[in-house]
Design an enzyme around this catalytic site. Structure first.
Site, PDB file in Angstrom:
ATOM      1  N   ASN A 264      -5.886  12.740 -10.731  1.00 13.45           N
ATOM      2  CA  ASN A 264      -6.609  13.220 -11.907  1.00 13.45           C
ATOM      3  C   ASN A 264      -6.338  14.715 -12.000  1.00 13.45           C
ATOM      4  OD1 ASN A 264      -8.736  14.745 -10.505  1.00 13.45           O
ATOM      5  ND2 ASN A 264      -9.532  12.742  -9.905  1.00 13.45           N
TER       6      ASN A 264
ATOM      7  N   SER B 156      -1.055   5.245 -14.398  1.00  6.69           N
ATOM      8  CA  SER B 156      -1.960   4.963 -15.525  1.00  6.69           C
ATOM      9  C   SER B 156      -2.323   3.495 -15.698  1.00  6.69           C
ATOM     10  CB  SER B 156      -1.413   5.516 -16.858  1.00  6.69           C
ATOM     11  OG  SER B 156      -1.447   6.927 -16.853  1.00  6.69           O
TER      12      SER B 156
ATOM     13  N   GLY C 280      -3.933   1.531 -13.606  1.00  5.74           N
ATOM     14  CA  GLY C 280      -5.164   1.128 -12.932  1.00  5.74           C
ATOM     15  C   GLY C 280      -6.379   1.603 -13.706  1.00  5.74           C
TER      16      GLY C 280
ATOM     17  N   TYR D  22      -6.851   4.084 -15.511  1.00  2.00           N
ATOM     18  CA  TYR D  22      -6.611   4.660 -16.832  1.00  2.00           C
ATOM     19  C   TYR D  22      -6.260   3.610 -17.890  1.00  2.00           C
ATOM     20  CZ  TYR D  22      -6.880   9.447 -15.005  1.00  2.00           C
ATOM     21  OH  TYR D  22      -7.299  10.636 -14.446  1.00  2.00           O
TER      22      TYR D  22
ATOM     23  N   GLY E 100      -8.937   4.833  -6.906  1.00  4.75           N
ATOM     24  CA  GLY E 100      -7.636   4.168  -6.944  1.00  4.75           C
ATOM     25  C   GLY E 100      -6.627   4.784  -5.989  1.00  4.75           C
ATOM     26  N   VAL E 101      -5.382   4.917  -6.458  1.00  7.10           N
ATOM     27  CA  VAL E 101      -4.293   5.476  -5.662  1.00  7.10           C
ATOM     28  C   VAL E 101      -4.647   6.884  -5.187  1.00  7.10           C
ATOM     29  CG1 VAL E 101      -1.904   6.317  -5.778  1.00  7.10           C
ATOM     30  CG2 VAL E 101      -2.476   4.084  -6.725  1.00  7.10           C
ATOM     31  N   ASP E 102      -5.217   7.680  -6.075  1.00  6.61           N
ATOM     32  CA  ASP E 102      -5.566   9.063  -5.760  1.00  6.61           C
ATOM     33  C   ASP E 102      -6.512   9.122  -4.557  1.00  6.61           C
ATOM     34  OD1 ASP E 102      -5.657  11.836  -6.084  1.00  6.61           O
ATOM     35  OD2 ASP E 102      -7.145  11.756  -7.681  1.00  6.61           O
TER      36      ASP E 102
ATOM     37  N   ASP F  23       0.854  -1.179   0.000  1.00  2.43           N
ATOM     38  CA  ASP F  23       0.000   0.000   0.000  1.00  2.43           C
ATOM     39  C   ASP F  23       0.896   1.236   0.000  1.00  2.43           C
ATOM     40  OD1 ASP F  23      -1.653   2.139   0.686  1.00  2.43           O
ATOM     41  OD2 ASP F  23      -2.761   1.011   2.203  1.00  2.43           O
ATOM     42  N   ILE F  24       0.791   2.047  -1.026  1.00  5.52           N
ATOM     43  CA  ILE F  24       1.664   3.218  -1.145  1.00  5.52           C
ATOM     44  C   ILE F  24       1.442   4.218  -0.015  1.00  5.52           C
ATOM     45  CG2 ILE F  24       0.170   4.608  -2.664  1.00  5.52           C
ATOM     46  CD1 ILE F  24       2.875   5.162  -4.264  1.00  5.52           C
TER      47      ILE F  24
END
Length: 169
Positions: free
Chosen positions: A23, A121, A123, A125, A31-33, A9-10
């Site tokens: 985005n 990108s 995930g 995207y 997602g990550v964002d 997990d980042i």
């Protein structure tokens, strides 16, 4: 520069800077964002709002990067970059590579020695993971940076395996 690969997990990485696959609105998302904004707390969103109110009124352009506080994350900073949406009919790999290069430039300007990247990108995207890994690793290896460690933090076993293949090539 050392490249390390971890599955995890980042938002749990104890590094100087975590890269957010944002985005263009900088207002959080999926997602990550979404994970970075949720775990980092309101301080990140507050700084993103200030960026939107000043320099990035129309949003952060694809391939560029900008830093904010990391809020409640164990990192010091979040470097937000907007990856391109994958297109089978148009080669957007230069934009994807720009995300890594520009994020490292921002990291250098901050004095960050350790940077954790997601698979930008790959995930929501839709970028095929093997190609995303190839672009990421090739770009980072070629970068002129003072960053001592780039850590790719991959969420799935498949992503980890793709990055392991890319590093091995």
């Amino acid at each position: 520069m050392r490249i390390t690969l971890v599955q995890g997990d980042i938002t749990e990485q104890d590094v100087d800077a975590v890269v957010n696959a944002a985005n263009s609105s900088l207002m959080g998302g999926g997602g990550v964002d979404g994970a970075i904004h949720r775990r980092g707390g309101p301080a990140i969103l507050d700084e993103c709002r200030r960026l939107r109110a000043s320099k990035y009124g129309k949003g952060l352009p694809t391939g560029q990067a900008v830093a904010t506080t990391a809020g409640n994350l164990p990192a010091r900073w979040v470097i937000h970059t907007v990856g391109p949406v994958y297109s089978a009919g148009e080669d957007r790999s230069a934009l994807l590579a720009s995300c890594y290069r520009e994020s490292l430039k921002v990291a250098d300007s901050l004095g960050a020695a350790t940077v954790a990247f997601p698979a930008i990108s790959a995930g929501l995207y839709g970028w095929p993971i093997d190609d995303a890994a190839r672009v990421a690793v090739t770009t980072v290896k070629a970068a002129d940076t003072s960053v001592a460690e780039v850590r790719f933090v991959l969420f799935t076993e498949d992503a980890l395996a793709a990055f392991q293949r890319a590093v091995g090539e």
